[in-house]
Design a protein around this motif. Structure first.
Motif, PDB file in Angstrom:
ATOM      1  N   LYS A 206      -4.432  54.664  51.738  1.00 32.00           N
ATOM      2  CA  LYS A 206      -5.044  55.873  51.188  1.00 32.00           C
ATOM      3  C   LYS A 206      -4.027  56.961  50.835  1.00 32.00           C
ATOM      4  N   ASN A 207      -2.757  56.766  51.259  1.00 32.06           N
ATOM      5  CA  ASN A 207      -1.720  57.780  51.044  1.00 32.06           C
ATOM      6  C   ASN A 207      -2.106  59.127  51.657  1.00 32.06           C
ATOM      7  N   THR A 208      -2.600  59.068  52.879  1.00 33.42           N
ATOM      8  CA  THR A 208      -2.973  60.280  53.608  1.00 33.42           C
ATOM      9  C   THR A 208      -2.467  60.170  55.043  1.00 33.42           C
ATOM     10  N   TRP A 209      -2.447  61.306  55.723  1.00 32.84           N
ATOM     11  CA  TRP A 209      -2.114  61.351  57.143  1.00 32.84           C
ATOM     12  C   TRP A 209      -3.398  61.305  57.972  1.00 32.84           C
ATOM     13  N   ASN A 210      -3.378  60.505  59.009  1.00 35.84           N
ATOM     14  CA  ASN A 210      -4.456  60.487  59.986  1.00 35.84           C
ATOM     15  C   ASN A 210      -3.986  61.231  61.238  1.00 35.84           C
ATOM     16  N   PHE A 211      -4.615  62.371  61.493  1.00 37.99           N
ATOM     17  CA  PHE A 211      -4.272  63.175  62.664  1.00 37.99           C
ATOM     18  C   PHE A 211      -5.307  62.927  63.770  1.00 37.99           C
ATOM     19  N   TYR A 212      -4.825  62.917  65.026  1.00 35.61           N
ATOM     20  CA  TYR A 212      -5.686  62.611  66.157  1.00 35.61           C
ATOM     21  C   TYR A 212      -5.604  63.737  67.196  1.00 35.61           C
ATOM     22  N   ASN A 213      -6.801  64.071  67.755  1.00 37.86           N
ATOM     23  CA  ASN A 213      -6.901  65.036  68.853  1.00 37.86           C
ATOM     24  C   ASN A 213      -6.158  66.329  68.541  1.00 37.86           C
ATOM     25  N   GLY A 214      -6.719  67.077  67.616  1.00 36.86           N
ATOM     26  CA  GLY A 214      -6.031  68.287  67.207  1.00 36.86           C
ATOM     27  C   GLY A 214      -6.971  69.428  66.886  1.00 36.86           C
ATOM     28  N   THR A 215      -6.365  70.503  66.415  1.00 36.81           N
ATOM     29  CA  THR A 215      -7.098  71.717  66.072  1.00 36.81           C
ATOM     30  C   THR A 215      -6.539  72.296  64.780  1.00 36.81           C
ATOM     31  N   ILE A 216      -7.425  72.769  63.925  1.00 36.79           N
ATOM     32  CA  ILE A 216      -7.022  73.447  62.692  1.00 36.79           C
ATOM     33  C   ILE A 216      -7.410  74.915  62.813  1.00 36.79           C
ATOM     34  N   TYR A 217      -6.437  75.788  62.668  1.00 33.00           N
ATOM     35  CA  TYR A 217      -6.673  77.231  62.712  1.00 33.00           C
ATOM     36  C   TYR A 217      -6.533  77.768  61.296  1.00 33.00           C
ATOM     37  N   VAL A 218      -7.577  78.394  60.783  1.00 29.80           N
ATOM     38  CA  VAL A 218      -7.545  79.019  59.460  1.00 29.80           C
ATOM     39  C   VAL A 218      -7.329  80.518  59.647  1.00 29.80           C
ATOM     40  N   VAL A 219      -6.270  81.046  59.067  1.00 33.27           N
ATOM     41  CA  VAL A 219      -5.861  82.429  59.293  1.00 33.27           C
ATOM     42  C   VAL A 219      -6.098  83.238  58.024  1.00 33.27           C
ATOM     43  N   SER A 220      -6.766  84.378  58.177  1.00 29.74           N
ATOM     44  CA  SER A 220      -7.027  85.281  57.059  1.00 29.74           C
ATOM     45  C   SER A 220      -5.767  86.068  56.708  1.00 29.74           C
ATOM     46  N   PRO A 221      -5.738  86.680  55.512  1.00 31.94           N
ATOM     47  CA  PRO A 221      -4.571  87.489  55.134  1.00 31.94           C
ATOM     48  C   PRO A 221      -4.262  88.614  56.107  1.00 31.94           C
ATOM     49  N   ASP A 222      -5.286  89.142  56.816  1.00 30.30           N
ATOM     50  CA  ASP A 222      -5.038  90.230  57.758  1.00 30.30           C
ATOM     51  C   ASP A 222      -4.537  89.734  59.108  1.00 30.30           C
ATOM     52  N   GLY A 223      -4.345  88.404  59.251  1.00 33.95           N
ATOM     53  CA  GLY A 223      -3.811  87.857  60.484  1.00 33.95           C
ATOM     54  C   GLY A 223      -4.845  87.400  61.485  1.00 33.95           C
ATOM     55  N   SER A 224      -6.127  87.604  61.212  1.00 34.81           N
ATOM     56  CA  SER A 224      -7.173  87.184  62.144  1.00 34.81           C
ATOM     57  C   SER A 224      -7.575  85.738  61.882  1.00 34.81           C
ATOM     58  N   PHE A 225      -8.097  85.081  62.924  1.00 30.90           N
ATOM     59  CA  PHE A 225      -8.562  83.716  62.776  1.00 30.90           C
ATOM     60  C   PHE A 225      -9.912  83.709  62.066  1.00 30.90           C
ATOM     61  N   LEU A 238      -1.309  65.568  52.992  1.00 36.05           N
ATOM     62  CA  LEU A 238       0.019  66.166  53.125  1.00 36.05           C
ATOM     63  C   LEU A 238       1.044  65.193  52.571  1.00 36.05           C
ATOM     64  N   PRO A 239       2.205  65.679  52.163  1.00 33.63           N
ATOM     65  CA  PRO A 239       3.208  64.778  51.586  1.00 33.63           C
ATOM     66  C   PRO A 239       3.737  63.778  52.598  1.00 33.63           C
ATOM     67  N   ARG A 240       4.144  62.620  52.089  1.00 35.89           N
ATOM     68  CA  ARG A 240       4.692  61.568  52.932  1.00 35.89           C
ATOM     69  C   ARG A 240       6.164  61.825  53.270  1.00 35.89           C
ATOM     70  N   THR A 241       6.754  62.801  52.640  1.00 39.72           N
ATOM     71  CA  THR A 241       8.197  63.038  52.761  1.00 39.72           C
ATOM     72  C   THR A 241       8.699  63.118  54.207  1.00 39.72           C
ATOM     73  N   PRO A 242       8.005  63.789  55.131  1.00 42.13           N
ATOM     74  CA  PRO A 242       8.516  63.813  56.512  1.00 42.13           C
ATOM     75  C   PRO A 242       8.713  62.427  57.106  1.00 42.13           C
ATOM     76  N   LEU A 243       7.792  61.491  56.781  1.00 38.36           N
ATOM     77  CA  LEU A 243       7.937  60.121  57.270  1.00 38.36           C
ATOM     78  C   LEU A 243       9.157  59.467  56.657  1.00 38.36           C
ATOM     79  N   ASP A 244       9.388  59.666  55.355  1.00 40.38           N
ATOM     80  CA  ASP A 244      10.556  59.079  54.690  1.00 40.38           C
ATOM     81  C   ASP A 244      11.850  59.647  55.244  1.00 40.38           C
ATOM     82  N   LEU A 245      11.876  60.961  55.473  1.00 45.72           N
ATOM     83  CA  LEU A 245      13.082  61.585  56.013  1.00 45.72           C
ATOM     84  C   LEU A 245      13.361  61.111  57.431  1.00 45.72           C
ATOM     85  N   ALA A 246      12.296  60.934  58.241  1.00 42.98           N
ATOM     86  CA  ALA A 246      12.480  60.479  59.620  1.00 42.98           C
ATOM     87  C   ALA A 246      12.969  59.046  59.672  1.00 42.98           C
TER      88      ALA A 246
END
Length: 368
Positions: A206-225, A238-246
């Motif tokens: 699928k050319n995607t990242w599968n993330f496990y057991n995590g949290t996504i925080y969306v932050v507003s421009p004023d800094g609040s969640f 997300l790009p695959r580049t980190p995997l290629d670089l590693a």
């Protein structure tokens, strides 16, 4: 005449290869290996093996210097013994006299390129692996810890500056799965995201990242969640580049041009201009270095054919001065290329171009 001059050039050339490579490897590798043997318990047999693997790197550096030394010593000796006067008295021009030196330098240029592409990178990599295995710190074919990747984008104020688009960090990598991930995403204007996850894998289908057991925080421009989302399994584009670089652990001295070009393609995806310039400069250096042999051959022969009576020691000393000046200029231009003052092409080729101009000038002056 050509055979005679070629024979005269051969012996000083091999002497120069032996002398310069011995000096270089003693400073660059031998002293460090001796320290490893005495302090870290490195076996003498392995030290000898690593020494042999490092030798091609210094031999290839000695080729241009040996070309300069051999041409200068040979033609200085011919000039001191009045053999050049005899040849010119027979109607042979200076340009024809130095033709064997130019041919020799071209052959050495080809030999240098072959060493740099086929022998030196592989030998350097094998030497690094052998040393790490001997010290019980074997390097895996990937980066194990602290995978750090920055992706840049053009600044929002439409200037030529770059601003951070995405920051990717993983604490550990086992070759398939990354652990302890934190991603800062600034790609959407007015909306920032922070992704924290225990682990992540790349889905090749699928050319995607599968993330496990995590949290996504969306932050507003004023800094609040604005929003907080926890998940057990989440697909993220997300790009695959980190995997290629590693997955790459070689440095530029352990890569040939094709490998360095692939590494440059990975770095370009990040948008990091400084890293891009550095790799572009390194690649241009790999092209430019072999042609130093032609420059040194022309300069050495043009200086040597001038009427003079100099000893071999004087020729050796003059060669050292020219070599030091050339590599000092090369170091300066490369640094200027990495900071963006010069283009990568000009940074790598400028010393060679200036050396060629100096060689042609000396040749024209000696031909009068």
């Amino acid at each position: 005449m050509d055979r005679y001059i070629a024979r005269e050039l051969t012996l000083p050339f091999f002497f120069g290869v032996g002398a310069f490579s011995s000096i270089g490897i003693s400073i660059g590798a031998l002293f460090e290996l001796i320290r490893r043997v005495t302090e870290s318990g490195l076996a003498v047999t392995l030290a000898i093996q690593i020494f042999a693997l490092k030798l091609p790197e210094f031999i290839v550096l000695a080729f241009p210097m040996s070309t300069l030394l051999s041409t200068m010593m040979t033609y200085s000796r011919l000039s001191s013994d009045s053999e050049l006067i005899a040849l010119r008295g027979c109607g042979v021009s200076v340009r024809r006299i130095i033709a064997p030196a130019v041919v020799l330098s071209m052959l050495v240029t080809g030999l240098t390129f072959l060493f740099n592409e086929l022998i030196t990178p592989a030998a350097n990599y094998q030497a690094a692996i052998t040393l790490e295995q001997a010290l019980n710190s074997e390097r895996p074919p990937f980066q194990e810890r602290n995978i750090f990747y920055q992706e840049f984008q053009p600044a929002s104020d439409n200037s030529d500056a770059q601003e951070l688009k995405r920051l990717f960090y993983a604490r550990r990598f086992d070759g398939e799965t990354m652990y302890g991930l934190t991603i800062l995403d600034f790609s959407q204007k007015g909306l920032n995201q922070v992704v924290s996850s225990e682990a992540a894998t790349w889905d090749f289908g699928k050319n995607t990242w599968n993330f496990y057991n995590g949290t996504i925080y969306v932050v507003s421009p004023d800094g609040s969640f604005r929003n907080i989302v926890t998940f057990d399994n989440q697909e993220l584009q997300l790009p695959r580049t980190p995997l290629d670089l590693a997955s790459r652990t070689k440095n530029d001295t352990e890569m040939n041009i094709a490998e360095a070009t692939r590494q440059l393609d990975l770095v370009r995806k990040s948008g990091d201009e400084r890293s891009i310039r550095r790799w572009e400069t390194r690649i241009q250096q790999k092209y430019a270095l072999p042609f130093v042999c032609v420059v040194f051959g022309l300069v050495g022969a043009s200086i040597g054919v001038r009427p003079q009576r100099t000893s071999k020691a004087t020729s050796f000393g003059v060669s050292i001065v020219i070599i030091f000046g050339y590599y000092l200029l090369s170091f300066i231009t490369n640094a200027m290329g990495e900071v963006g003052f010069l283009s990568p092409f000009l940074a790598a080729w400028l010393p060679t171009l200036l050396g060629s101009v100096a060689g042609v000038f000396l040749l024209l002056k000696a031909s009068r």
